[in-house]
Design an enzyme around this catalytic site. Sequence first.
Site, PDB file in Angstrom:
ATOM      1  N   GLY A  90     -26.042  48.403 -27.696  1.00 45.15           N
ATOM      2  CA  GLY A  90     -26.172  49.577 -28.552  1.00 45.15           C
ATOM      3  C   GLY A  90     -24.896  49.886 -29.305  1.00 45.15           C
ATOM      4  O   GLY A  90     -24.892  50.623 -30.285  1.00 45.15           O
ATOM      5  N   ARG A 181     -26.981  38.695 -18.770  1.00 43.92           N
ATOM      6  CA  ARG A 181     -26.943  39.603 -17.624  1.00 43.92           C
ATOM      7  C   ARG A 181     -28.204  39.432 -16.793  1.00 43.92           C
ATOM      8  O   ARG A 181     -29.188  38.861 -17.292  1.00 43.92           O
ATOM      9  CB  ARG A 181     -26.896  41.060 -18.126  1.00 43.92           C
ATOM     10  CG  ARG A 181     -25.778  41.326 -19.107  1.00 43.92           C
ATOM     11  CD  ARG A 181     -26.199  42.337 -20.179  1.00 43.92           C
ATOM     12  NE  ARG A 181     -25.198  42.387 -21.253  1.00 43.92           N
ATOM     13  CZ  ARG A 181     -24.156  43.195 -21.273  1.00 43.92           C
ATOM     14  NH1 ARG A 181     -23.983  44.066 -20.309  1.00 43.92           N
ATOM     15  NH2 ARG A 181     -23.299  43.149 -22.264  1.00 43.92           N
ATOM     16  N   ASP A 250     -27.893  45.609 -15.752  1.00 47.83           N
ATOM     17  CA  ASP A 250     -27.428  45.202 -17.085  1.00 47.83           C
ATOM     18  C   ASP A 250     -25.915  45.006 -17.099  1.00 47.83           C
ATOM     19  O   ASP A 250     -25.367  44.500 -18.080  1.00 47.83           O
ATOM     20  CB  ASP A 250     -27.833  46.228 -18.148  1.00 47.83           C
ATOM     21  CG  ASP A 250     -27.426  47.639 -17.766  1.00 47.83           C
ATOM     22  OD1 ASP A 250     -27.878  48.126 -16.728  1.00 47.83           O
ATOM     23  OD2 ASP A 250     -26.633  48.248 -18.502  1.00 47.83           O
ATOM     24  N   ASN A 251     -25.256  45.419 -16.028  1.00 48.94           N
ATOM     25  CA  ASN A 251     -23.805  45.232 -15.950  1.00 48.94           C
ATOM     26  C   ASN A 251     -23.429  44.151 -14.942  1.00 48.94           C
ATOM     27  O   ASN A 251     -22.301  44.128 -14.443  1.00 48.94           O
ATOM     28  CB  ASN A 251     -23.118  46.548 -15.584  1.00 48.94           C
ATOM     29  CG  ASN A 251     -23.239  47.581 -16.702  1.00 48.94           C
ATOM     30  OD1 ASN A 251     -23.434  47.218 -17.867  1.00 48.94           O
ATOM     31  ND2 ASN A 251     -23.146  48.845 -16.365  1.00 48.94           N
ATOM     32  N   ASP A 260     -18.233  44.939 -18.049  1.00 50.86           N
ATOM     33  CA  ASP A 260     -18.538  46.332 -18.384  1.00 50.86           C
ATOM     34  C   ASP A 260     -17.764  47.335 -17.529  1.00 50.86           C
ATOM     35  O   ASP A 260     -18.306  47.948 -16.614  1.00 50.86           O
ATOM     36  CB  ASP A 260     -20.050  46.607 -18.341  1.00 50.86           C
ATOM     37  CG  ASP A 260     -20.684  46.285 -19.686  1.00 50.86           C
ATOM     38  OD1 ASP A 260     -19.966  45.811 -20.583  1.00 50.86           O
ATOM     39  OD2 ASP A 260     -21.890  46.533 -19.846  1.00 50.86           O
TER      40      ASP A 260
HETATM   41  P1  AMP Z   1     -22.895  51.015 -20.487  1.00 50.59           P
HETATM   42  O1  AMP Z   1     -22.921  52.253 -19.670  1.00 50.59           O
HETATM   43  O2  AMP Z   1     -21.654  50.866 -21.335  1.00 50.59           O
HETATM   44  O3  AMP Z   1     -23.161  49.777 -19.685  1.00 50.59           O
HETATM   45  O4  AMP Z   1     -24.079  51.162 -21.539  1.00 50.59           O
HETATM   46  C1  AMP Z   1     -25.412  51.297 -21.179  1.00 50.59           C
HETATM   47  C2  AMP Z   1     -26.280  51.165 -22.403  1.00 50.59           C
HETATM   48  O5  AMP Z   1     -26.035  52.248 -23.321  1.00 50.59           O
HETATM   49  C3  AMP Z   1     -26.060  49.886 -23.196  1.00 50.59           C
HETATM   50  O6  AMP Z   1     -27.298  49.477 -23.710  1.00 50.59           O
HETATM   51  C4  AMP Z   1     -25.130  50.340 -24.288  1.00 50.59           C
HETATM   52  O7  AMP Z   1     -25.195  49.499 -25.417  1.00 50.59           O
HETATM   53  C5  AMP Z   1     -25.642  51.732 -24.586  1.00 50.59           C
HETATM   54  N1  AMP Z   1     -24.620  52.597 -25.188  1.00 50.59           N
HETATM   55  C6  AMP Z   1     -23.519  53.072 -24.584  1.00 50.59           C
HETATM   56  N2  AMP Z   1     -22.788  53.831 -25.426  1.00 50.59           N
HETATM   57  C7  AMP Z   1     -23.428  53.818 -26.622  1.00 50.59           C
HETATM   58  C8  AMP Z   1     -23.164  54.411 -27.904  1.00 50.59           C
HETATM   59  N3  AMP Z   1     -22.093  55.158 -28.134  1.00 50.59           N
HETATM   60  N4  AMP Z   1     -24.053  54.167 -28.888  1.00 50.59           N
HETATM   61  C9  AMP Z   1     -25.130  53.411 -28.670  1.00 50.59           C
HETATM   62  N5  AMP Z   1     -25.426  52.837 -27.489  1.00 50.59           N
HETATM   63  C10 AMP Z   1     -24.598  53.026 -26.472  1.00 50.59           C
HETATM   64 MG    MG Z   2     -23.326  47.894 -19.897  1.00 51.00          MG
END
Ligand code: AMP
Ligand code: MG
Length: 478
Positions: A90, A181, A250-251, A260
């Site tokens: 994202g 992942r 996913d991590n 991550d």
């Molecule tokens: P994370 O907690 O970094 O592993 O992210 C979990 C999910 O949320 C993943 O699909 C990321 O791409 C999405 N995500 C995290 N932050 C953002 C953001 N600022 N904008 C869009 N998607 C995000």
């Molecule tokens: Mg992640």
Amino acid sequence: MRPVGFNFNNSYTSLTQFMMAKVLPTKVKDPKLVLLNHDLAKQLGLDFSSLNDSQLAQLFTGNTLPEGSEPIAQAYAGHQFGHLVILGDGRAIVLGEHITPDKKRYDIQFKGSGRTPYSRGGDGKAALGPMLREYIISEAMYNLNIRTTRSLAVATTGENVMRDTVLLGAILTRVAESHIRVGTFEYVAIKKDLQILKKLLQYSIERHYPEIKDLDKQAPEFLKLVMERQIDLIIDWMRVGFIHGVMNTDNMAISGESIDFGPCAFMDHYDPKTVFSSIDHQGRYAFGNQPTIAQWNLARLADAILPLLDEDQNKAMEVGEEIIHSFKEKYEKKFHQMMKRKLGFITDEAEDAVLIQELLDIMEKNKLDYINTFRDLMNEKIAGENLKDFYNKWTQRINKQNREKREVLDLMRKNNPVVIPRNHKVEQSLKEANEKNFLSINNLLNALKDPYTEHSDIILYQQAAPESDKKYKTFCGT
Ligand code: AMP
Ligand code: MG
């Protein structure tokens, strides 16, 4: 732009198109380079010395794209705190796969480079603090000899990012063996298309486990190998007191790299219940839960590839269960061996398991610092009464094995870091970085370069946080 040595060969794009979206990084207003990892660049066969500051900043924010890149956002799913969700990059974009001079393949990825089709409600951006935190921690992990994705650069965008407060926008350039992942398999499994699933398995094996690519029954072997690497990884985390903080599926990378780094942090005083993440209310991802969660995540991988574990689905269930059930015994064996190395036990003695547990109990009960306790043992400088009794038993045990003291200490020194990224030091350097002062972060990065060797530069980084820091909290960088 002058060539810097990027040598892209993009194989992921040959996979089914619904697994990704072609998308370019969003151009940014006023790019500035903050950190560039020269050691890593060299290892990758890259040389940025012909670029001036402005060109570097343009490159590491995606304002100019290196030749041969084919930017994509990858789709994946994931169990987040136990619940299956469709996700995807994202706020990340893979530029492509760089082949090093010694023929290793690495994803080059931007994190924080704008919206993608998988952004859902998010802005696709990242703030400076969390990107620097990932840089610090991933490089610390690398120097600790722990498998991890790495950080090549951090650049600010000159734009604001709205979170609880207004923050500086930034982009991290991440380097990974791949970004496949457990959640990538879960995403494909939801489609229920066996051919696509097979293709992802094949691709993952070629990229990460080529040693089994000619076997007849690959899926069970793949699951076993991913499990082995995860066990080794978690053992390393437990060895240095690392808490990932958000071990959603996913991590968890198929390559076995740590990936991550969101609310992750290193434990100070030993307590298996330690949780720093502000969103982990139940302690699901507490320090001591990490092996159990890794096993749970691997069970989700087994579920996802179930149709490939055997043609007969009942048999497939049996095969999957047997592999997943073997986790605990394998893990415990390796944990025991790891703790023995930390304690300098070379031979096997009947009392070892009891001694290991005794030390863990003493540390927990007396809130002793995990890193510094082993450091004191190595230095044979035990302060306070708590460890006196244990210390005598430990000395007897060491003497019993009839090995040179030097050999014992060598083993301990290789397994017990004397410096880790302490939470208060990380926070201090991030605070100053937010005020555009990057001296502390560079000093911290230097102090973490050689974490198994005592030297005068690290003294300031070895102390645990003052008492007021005991309620330390970390946040996802979203
Ligand atoms: P994370 O907690 O970094 O592993 O992210 C979990 C999910 O949320 C993943 O699909 C990321 O791409 C999405 N995500 C995290 N932050 C953002 C953001 N600022 N904008 C869009 N998607 C995000
Ligand atoms: Mg992640």
